[in-house]
Design an enzyme around this catalytic site. Structure first.
Site, PDB file in Angstrom:
ATOM      1  CG  HIS B 385      -1.792   1.091   1.474  1.00 33.88           C
ATOM      2  ND1 HIS B 385      -1.354   2.362   1.783  1.00 33.88           N
ATOM      3  CD2 HIS B 385      -3.144   1.151   1.418  1.00 33.88           C
ATOM      4  CE1 HIS B 385      -2.400   3.160   1.911  1.00 33.88           C
ATOM      5  NE2 HIS B 385      -3.487   2.460   1.699  1.00 33.88           N
ATOM      6  NE  ARG B 428      -5.434  -0.679  -0.823  1.00 34.43           N
ATOM      7  CZ  ARG B 428      -6.594  -1.190  -0.405  1.00 34.43           C
ATOM      8  NH1 ARG B 428      -6.815  -2.491  -0.488  1.00 34.43           N
ATOM      9  NH2 ARG B 428      -7.545  -0.401   0.059  1.00 34.43           N
ATOM     10  CE  LYS B 431      -8.186   0.722  -3.309  1.00 39.31           C
ATOM     11  NZ  LYS B 431      -9.536   0.788  -2.729  1.00 39.31           N
ATOM     12  CG  ASP B 434      -6.383   9.504  -3.674  1.00 41.41           C
ATOM     13  OD1 ASP B 434      -6.176  10.726  -3.719  1.00 41.41           O
ATOM     14  OD2 ASP B 434      -6.818   8.921  -2.661  1.00 41.41           O
ATOM     15  CB  CYS B 436      -3.387  11.776  -1.120  1.00 45.10           C
ATOM     16  SG  CYS B 436      -4.054  10.116  -1.031  1.00 45.10           S
ATOM     17  CE1 TYR B 437      -1.907   5.944  -1.277  1.00 41.59           C
ATOM     18  CE2 TYR B 437      -3.915   6.307  -2.527  1.00 41.59           C
ATOM     19  CZ  TYR B 437      -3.275   5.787  -1.429  1.00 41.59           C
ATOM     20  OH  TYR B 437      -3.990   5.118  -0.470  1.00 41.59           O
ATOM     21  CG  ASP B 499      -9.407  10.784  -4.525  1.00 41.13           C
ATOM     22  OD1 ASP B 499      -8.952  10.502  -5.638  1.00 41.13           O
ATOM     23  OD2 ASP B 499      -9.975   9.938  -3.787  1.00 41.13           O
ATOM     24  CG  ASP B 506      -9.391  16.439   1.663  1.00 44.04           C
ATOM     25  OD1 ASP B 506      -8.157  16.522   1.576  1.00 44.04           O
ATOM     26  OD2 ASP B 506     -10.023  15.407   1.349  1.00 44.04           O
ATOM     27  CG  HIS B 509      -6.940  14.421  -1.055  1.00 49.06           C
ATOM     28  ND1 HIS B 509      -7.861  14.031  -0.112  1.00 49.06           N
ATOM     29  CD2 HIS B 509      -6.505  13.298  -1.660  1.00 49.06           C
ATOM     30  CE1 HIS B 509      -7.983  12.706  -0.155  1.00 49.06           C
ATOM     31  NE2 HIS B 509      -7.167  12.238  -1.084  1.00 49.06           N
TER      32      HIS B 509
HETATM   33 ZN   LIG Z   1      -6.358  10.272  -1.217  1.00 47.62          ZN
END
Ligand SMILES: [Zn+2]
Lengths: 363, 582
Positions: B385, B428, B431, B434, B436-437, B499, B506, B509
């Protein structure tokens, strides 16, 4: 709802002390939030462990289930009220409470930790039979969560904890079945593939870096830290079947490489000629299986757009071919694949060029 | 650069492929070729700030980039279709979040106050919000209205920094812990802390004859401490991480100014707070240790994990969340350094001393969280992850133990996490993308590339052949595609980042998109901590830039700690004196 004036008439609420200057990132709490937490702080300060304190934590957690301080306080109250432990009825009640707070897709650390903390007590106090029943019940609960979100990380991790803790042969076996059901539902559910690895290895860690003192491959197989030769064959076959369903799916490919590399590394590490030739045979067989699949994809392209290059398949092939550091022919094959991947897998072109350079270096 | 890359492929339709296709549909409108848009649409993009104004005023770059000393060179040709970072919108969103009360819907973050502060403060720092603000021109004779306004702004920013220190200070809490007596005596920091606390006690109990308590006990009681998620909450690793990083930012901002500057006071207070509390944090971190060999019944002897809090979950986040602040606070130094800095005689006479946060058992546990895929999970056998992989790798970097893992497997896993069509990262395998990754995965690539580069530099001292291309400090992922995802798909035109387009903006993020943008923009540093780059020169060592290159540059983040490299440099330059007085 709590009638604070009556229930806590002897308590002076403690307001939140946000520092000497106007706070940053402060929250405009609702009046009922302020009231509940002001009383909570007062009780925490006295460390009062009573029924009314328990009711207050219930209210505070409903207002914010992510407040770890309140969860901790609640557990201490439960232990105190249970006379130094938490009885089974209270555990059941609190598991339901945590379940209600989580909704259908709980993703908050505190809720899951609360379950673990309570179940730890239940498992410890139970007879073996009762323990297994309790574990099965909890596995059913987790299954319900996974029905809703089949990749909920906390849920899978919780399953692992239950099974690892019980360490029961039947549970290990049925978990392989469970992961198979989930993989059948969606072969791209990588969590399910990961769970299969966990179950086939019975939760034992095979990280060679961490193994420390030398143990032979045979010994590791006996302990189940790495798969037995037969099981490695079976699992490699299982992964390839998964890859055949959809060769563009990364999950079975990485599972396959994981299974093969585990055997290979162990043999290399032991540097035992018998082990090495076994591993070479295993990997050679799989290389030809993969190539077979590659050719059938070329002859019968599964996608309308034509023979789209299958990056996952090619990557797996590179990983295996480059192991044969003394075989120039195979290394050249690996290098050519890297060059092709640098063209077709453009987002990773720099990575493939590096891989290619590494292979060329060996040649 | 608006050419689209191929979409993902599948043969067998499943829940995962459906969700993936929906996401690709969701982002595809953002990848439209701008040159095909009509003037109305372009005007709209200009009005929200995504494109430069039709006619660029000469000082436009100065607005964005107030430390930009070099004037625009004549060969910088103006590209009207260069996508922009929405600097002022993001800044307004973040400043507002810090200074004005948040609506009651934010109670779900009531146990994450230091996190909110860190997400907003670090984001603003990356945006250069606090950069090069001159001292108020009190006494200056110019009297220009613009100067007065600038002065007011600097004062307000200084005020904001003071409020941050005050708020974080209110989140500090203490907790009594029992640590093995032998460990206390064998660790210079704990010994010193224990000694200080005994002296305070005896001073408080009014010179009763020297009492040596717990003579017969194998444990020593120590008053430890850490930051909680809000005032009067228990100490917890995660808010402690966020608070120490935030205070380090404020300390570095304030103390690199003269003592009459409005930032100075906040900086001094922040550093004093850290300096007063650091040994108690060390004791708290030590008290969170868990014997992982017991917990996971692994075949690994002597392996140490950490809890996030007392009576809290064990996972690899905890290890990172305590090692990063410990590193900034000089708590991971060899004990020789403690002797030097300590003024305590006992510390000097002790011969045997170990640092309990740098033992090899800690890296051994982290290594056991690496999975067959190559990434890391929260606990051994958990699925690989992005968040945990970052924590594991950064912690190993701090412990100087990256080599104990399967580096090539990790590199491959990280490379596979960037999505070809979207350009962003997923957390992952199989998935969805997003924002934030962008940092969790992108930052991990930067950490790993930096470490590999350092190995090469060390090796090349002895080796003759040096492949210059192999020494490239270009980051391994596709930096243009990542920047494109962040700038086109993750920006909310109202300010803040998200995201993906269907999700709300937010603070979290915003922070990790901007941190990921920083990693994508700046070349990999071959040392850690990064020393060879003069971070004040913004345009030094840049990767290929997407969109309006000069306008979009953000500060350079340290990929291990995730605050700007200048902030890390400042903290590591501090000599913390653990003296009894003060
Ligand atoms: Zn995220």
């Amino acid at each position: 709802m709590i009638d604070f004036q009556t229930v806590f008439s002897d308590i002076t609420p403690v307001p939140q002390n946000e520092g000497k200057e106007p706070p940053v990132c402060s929250i405009a709490y609702a009046p009922e939030f302020i009231e509940a937490y002001d009383y909570l702080r007062a009780l925490l300060r006295k460390d009062e462990r009573s029924n009314r304190a328990l009711d207050l934590t219930t209210l505070c957690l409903k207002l914010n289930p992510a407040n770890y301080t309140v969860w901790h306080y609640r557990r201490m109250i439960l232990v105190e009220l249970g006379g130094g432990g938490i009885d089974d009825a209270a555990i059941t009640k609190d598991l339901d409470f945590a379940d209600d707070l989580g909704g259908t897709n709980p993703k908050n650390y505190q809720l899951w930790y609360h379950r673990r903390a309570l179940l730890e007590i239940r498992f410890k106090n139970a007879t073996e039979e009762n323990g297994i029943d309790a574990a099965k019940k909890e596995l059913k609960y987790v299954d319900r969560i996974l029905e809703d979100d089949s990749k909920n990380y906390h849920a899978w991790s919780h399953r692992q904890w239950i099974i690892r803790t019980m360490n029961n042969s039947d549970l290990w076996k049925s978990e392989i079945e469970y992961s198979h059901t989930k993989i059948k539902d969606d072969p791209r559910n990588n969590s399910a593939w990961s769970q299969r690895w966990f179950a086939t290895h019975r939760g034992q860690v095979a990280s060679f870096a961490g193994l420390g003192t030398f143990i032979s491959c045979d010994e590791l197989r006996k302990k189940g830290v790495i798969l037995s030769s037969e099981l490695a064959d079976e699992e490699a076959h299982y992964a390839l079947c998964g890859a055949e369903i959809d060769p563009y799916n990364e999950s079975p490919w990485r599972y396959l490489i994981g299974v093969l590399m585990e055997q290979w590394r162990c043999a290399q590490r032991e540097n035992n000629s018998h082990e090495i030739s076994k591993a070479v045979e295993l990997i050679t067989n799989n290389i030809s299986n993969i190539k077979e699949l590659k050719h059938s994809l070329k002859d019968n392209p599964p996608l309308k757009e034509g023979a789209a290059p299958c990056v996952s398949l090619m990557s797996a092939l590179v990983d295996l071919l480059e192991l044969f550091v003394e075989n120039e022919e195979l290394l050249k094959e690996a290098s050519n694949l890297c060059k092709e991947l640098a063209e077709v897998d453009t987002v990773r072109r720099k990575y493939w060029r590096k891989r290619d350079a590494n292979v060329m270096n060996i040649i | 650069m608006n050419n689209t890359t191929p979409r993902s492929q599948h043969v067998h339709t499943t829940a995962t492929t459906i969700a993936q296709s929906e996401t690709e549909d969701e982002v595809s409108p953002f990848f439209i070729d701008l040159s095909t848009l009509n003037e109305d649409s372009l005007d709209h993009l200009r009005s929200v700030g995504l494109l430069p104004p039709a006619k660029l005023p000469d000082d436009d770059y100065d607005d964005a980039n107030d430390n930009n000393e070099t004037p625009r060179r004549s060969n910088d040709h103006f590209n009207p279709l260069a996508i922009r970072l929405l600097r002022s919108a993001h800044t307004a969103y973040l400043v507002n979040a810090l200074s004005d009360p948040l609506s009651r819907g934010f109670v779900s973050l009531d146990a994450s106050h230091p996190w909110m502060v860190y997400w907003c403060l670090h984001s603003l720092d990356l945006l250069g919000y606090f950069d090069d603000d001159d001292e108020p021109s009190s006494g200056s004779t110019s009297g220009l209205m613009s100067d007065v306004l600038a002065d007011v702004e600097v004062l307000q920013k200084g005020q904001l920094l003071s409020r941050i220190v005050s708020t974080l200070g209110a989140c500090w809490t203490e907790v009594a812990v029992d640590i093995l007596r032998d460990e206390v005596m064998g660790d210079a920091r704990l010994r010193l802390l224990h000694h200080q606390q005994l002296e305070q006690q005896s001073a408080a109990t009014d010179n009763t004859t020297c009492t040596v308590p717990q003579q017969d006990s194998s444990y020593t009681a120590i008053q430890a401490g850490g930051f909680g998620g809000g005032p009067q909450q228990m100490p917890h690793c995660a808010p402690t991480y966020a608070a120490v990083l935030s205070l380090s930012i404020v300390a570095s901002l304030g103390l690199s100014k003269s003592n009459t500057h409005p930032y100075y006071k906040a900086g001094r207070e922040a550093l004093n707070l850290l300096s007063d509390k650091r040994l108690q944090m060390y004791a708290f971190f030590v008290s969170l240790r868990v014997d992982a060999s017991q917990l996971y019944e692994t075949n690994i002897v002597d392996s140490t994990a950490f809890r996030m809090q007392h009576d809290g979950e064990v996972d690899v986040r905890a290890t990172y969340c305590l090692l990063a602040p410990a590193h900034l606070l000089g708590l991971l130094l060899d004990d020789d350094n403690v002797y030097q800095h300590g003024t305590n005689d006992d510390a000097n006479t002790c011969t045997n001393s170990t640092n309990l946060l740098t033992t090899s058992s800690i890296s051994r546990h982290i290594a056991s969280c690496q999975t067959f895929e190559g990434g890391f999970g929260a606990e051994p056998h958990n699925e690989a992850h992005g968040g945990y992989t970052f924590c594991a790798l950064a912690a190993l970097r701090i412990l100087n133990a990256v080599h104990t893992t399967d580096v090539q497997a990790l590199r491959g896993w990280l490379a596979r996490r960037q999505l070809g069509y979207e350009g962003g990262f997923c957390g992952r395998t199989n998935k969805l993308v997003d924002g934030c990754y962008s940092f969790w995965q992108g930052g991990a690539v930067a950490v790993l590339d930096g470490w590999l580069l350092e190995q090469k530099h060390t090796d090349s001292d002895s080796m003759e052949t040096v492949d210059t291309d192999e020494q490239s400090n270009e980051i391994l992922f596709d930096e243009l595609l990542l920047q494109r995802y962040i700038l086109l798909c993750a920006q909310d035109v109202k300010g803040g980042l998200r995201d993906k387009p269907s999700k709300q903006r937010d603070f979290y993020h915003s922070c990790y998109n901007l941190s990921g943008l920083s990693v994508a923009q700046h070349k990999v540093c071959h040392t850690w901590p990064c020393r060879d780059v003069d971070a004040s020169k913004r345009n030094d060592g840049l990767n290929e830039m997407f969109g309006d290159a000069k306008f979009n540059v953000v500060g350079r983040t340290d990929p291990v700690i995730n605050i700007r490299v200048e902030r890390v440099q400042f903290m590591l330059g501090q000599q913390f004196h653990d003296s009894d007085s003060d």
